[in-house]
Write a protein that holds these residues in place. Structure first.
Motif, PDB file in Angstrom:
ATOM      1  N   GLY A 273       0.674  -1.194   0.130  1.00  0.00           N
ATOM      2  CA  GLY A 273       0.084   0.035   0.016  1.00  0.00           C
ATOM      3  C   GLY A 273       0.977   1.398  -0.078  1.00  0.00           C
ATOM      4  O   GLY A 273       0.734   2.184  -0.626  1.00  0.00           O
TER       5      GLY A 273
ATOM      6  N   ALA B  42       0.891   3.987  -3.070  1.00  0.00           N
ATOM      7  CA  ALA B  42       0.600   5.210  -2.797  1.00  0.00           C
ATOM      8  C   ALA B  42       1.846   6.491  -3.260  1.00  0.00           C
ATOM      9  O   ALA B  42       1.586   7.376  -3.820  1.00  0.00           O
TER      10      ALA B  42
ATOM     11  N   LYS C 118      -0.886   9.884   1.499  1.00  0.00           N
ATOM     12  CA  LYS C 118      -0.356   8.404   1.807  1.00  0.00           C
ATOM     13  C   LYS C 118      -0.852   7.664   3.096  1.00  0.00           C
ATOM     14  O   LYS C 118      -1.055   6.444   2.973  1.00  0.00           O
TER      15      LYS C 118
ATOM     16  N   PHE D 234      -4.413   6.677   2.580  1.00  0.00           N
ATOM     17  CA  PHE D 234      -4.599   5.474   1.675  1.00  0.00           C
ATOM     18  C   PHE D 234      -4.062   4.204   2.272  1.00  0.00           C
ATOM     19  O   PHE D 234      -4.762   3.125   2.331  1.00  0.00           O
TER      20      PHE D 234
ATOM     21  N   SER E 297      -6.481   0.996   3.289  1.00  0.00           N
ATOM     22  CA  SER E 297      -6.058  -0.403   2.870  1.00  0.00           C
ATOM     23  C   SER E 297      -6.060  -1.190   4.051  1.00  0.00           C
ATOM     24  O   SER E 297      -6.651  -2.399   3.976  1.00  0.00           O
TER      25      SER E 297
END
Length: 288
Positions: free
Chosen positions: A34, A38, A56, A59, A63
Motif C-alpha cells: 500500500g 501510494a 499516503k 490510503f 487499505s
C-alpha cells in the motif's frame, strides 16, 4: 476420508497461532504494498510533500482497515464488528478524549515541574505531518496488536492472559526505538494494557485507535514533544523541555516519564473495572 481431511484442515486453519501468523503476514504485505502504490501514484501529482504524506497515510490506513474486514469476513465467515460504523462517532470521541486527557496530564506535570516552556505557536498547517503519521501508526499498530494478536488469543486464553501477553509484546516491539530506557519500556507496556483494556471495554477497534492516535498526536503534534524516542515532527507548539529525565522522559519523550506510567495505569484500571461490571471479560477456555 475426504470429510476427515477437510475437518483436519479446518482445525489447522482455526488454530489460533496459524490464524495469527496468516493474518499478520497478510496485513504486513498490505501495509508495505500500500505504501509503495501510494508513493508511486502521488509522485505523479504536483501536490506539496505535506499533502502527499497526508494522502499516503489515509490510503495505507484505509487499505489496512479494508483488508482486515475482508480477511476475517472470509476467514471466520462472520460479520466483522470490530470496525462497525454503528456508534462510530461515540467510540472515536471516547478514545480521542481519553488519549488527549491522559497525555495533557502527562505534559501538565512536566509544566508544573518548571520543565516545559512555550517558545512559539506555529500555524495550524504545521500539524499535517504529525496528523498523517500518527493516524497511520495508530491504525497499523492497533490492527496488528489488538485486532489480530490480542483478539485471537483472547478467544482461547481469555482477556487477562491475552492482555498481559499482547501488552508485554507491545513493549518489547518498542525496545528497538532510539533512546529507550527502563521507564519508557514500562510505560509503553502499560500503554499496551491501556489500549487492550479499551478494546475489551468497547469490543471494537475504533476506541483504541482513537486513543492511540490522540496520545501520540497530542504529544508531538500539539505540545511539540518527542514521541517514542523518534525525531521531533512539526507541531502547533514549539516547546523547550528540560529537566529531570524521570519527569520529562528525556530523549525518549514524555512516554519515558513516571507520570505517564501512572496515568496509563489509571486509565487501564478504569476500563477493566467497567468491562468487568458489564460482563465483557472473556474467561479462558478451561474455565468455560
Amino acid at each position: 476420508m475426504e470429510t476427515q481431511t477437510l475437518s483436519r484442515k479446518q482445525k489447522i486453519f482455526n488454530f489460533p497461532v496459524v490464524k495469527i501468523i496468516l493474518a499478520l503476514l497478510t496485513f504486513m504485505a498490505v501495509v508495505i504494498i500500500g505504501q509503495q502504490i501510494a508513493v508511486k501514484l502521488l509522485d505523479l501529482t504536483s501536490l506539496d510533500k505535506d499533502y502527499r504524506n497526508l494522502l499516503k497515510g489515509f490510503f495505507v490506513s484505509f487499505s489496512c482497515i479494508f483488508s482486515y474486514i475482508l480477511f476475517f469476513k472470509k476467514y471466520d465467515k462472520r460479520v466483522v464488528t470490530e470496525f462497525a460504523t454503528k456508534g462510530l462517532a461515540k467510540n472515536l470521541f471516547i478514545g480521542f478524549a481519553v488519549g488527549f486527557i491522559l497525555q495533557s496530564f502527562t505534559i501538565l506535570v512536566i509544566y508544573l515541574n518548571g520543565s516545559y516552556s512555550v517558545v512559539k505557536i506555529n500555524p495550524i498547517s504545521f500539524i499535517l505531518i504529525p496528523f498523517a503519521l500518527m493516524f497511520t501508526v495508530a491504525i497499523i499498530e492497533e490492527v496488528l496488536v489488538r485486532g489480530i494478536i490480542f483478539r485471537i488469543m483472547e478467544e482461547k486464553l481469555g482477556s487477562y492472559l491475552s492482555l498481559t501477553f499482547s501488552s508485554v509484546l507491545f513493549g518489547v516491539l518498542h525496545l528497538a526505538n532510539p533512546n529507550v530506557t527502563l521507564i519508557s519500556a514500562i510505560c509503553i507496556t502499560t500503554a499496551g494494557f491501556l489500549m487492550g483494556a479499551a478494546f475489551i471495554y468497547s469490543r471494537n477497534l475504533w476506541v483504541p485507535i482513537a486513543l492511540h492516535f490522540a496520545w501520540n498526536f497530542t504529544q508531538s503534534g500539539i505540545f511539540g514533544a518527542i514521541t517514542s524516542g523518534n525525531e521531533k515532527t512539526n507541531s502547533l507548539i514549539v516547546a523547550k523541555i528540560q529537566g529531570p529525565e524521570f519527569i520529562t522522559g528525556g530523549e525518549f519523550g514524555p512516554e519515558g516519564s513516571i507520570q505517564a506510567i501512572v496515568f496509563c495505569a489509571i486509565g487501564t484500571i478504569i476500563f477493566l473495572v467497567l468491562s468487568y461490571k458489564n460482563n465483557k471479560i472473556i474467561k479462558p477456555y478451561w474455565k468455560k
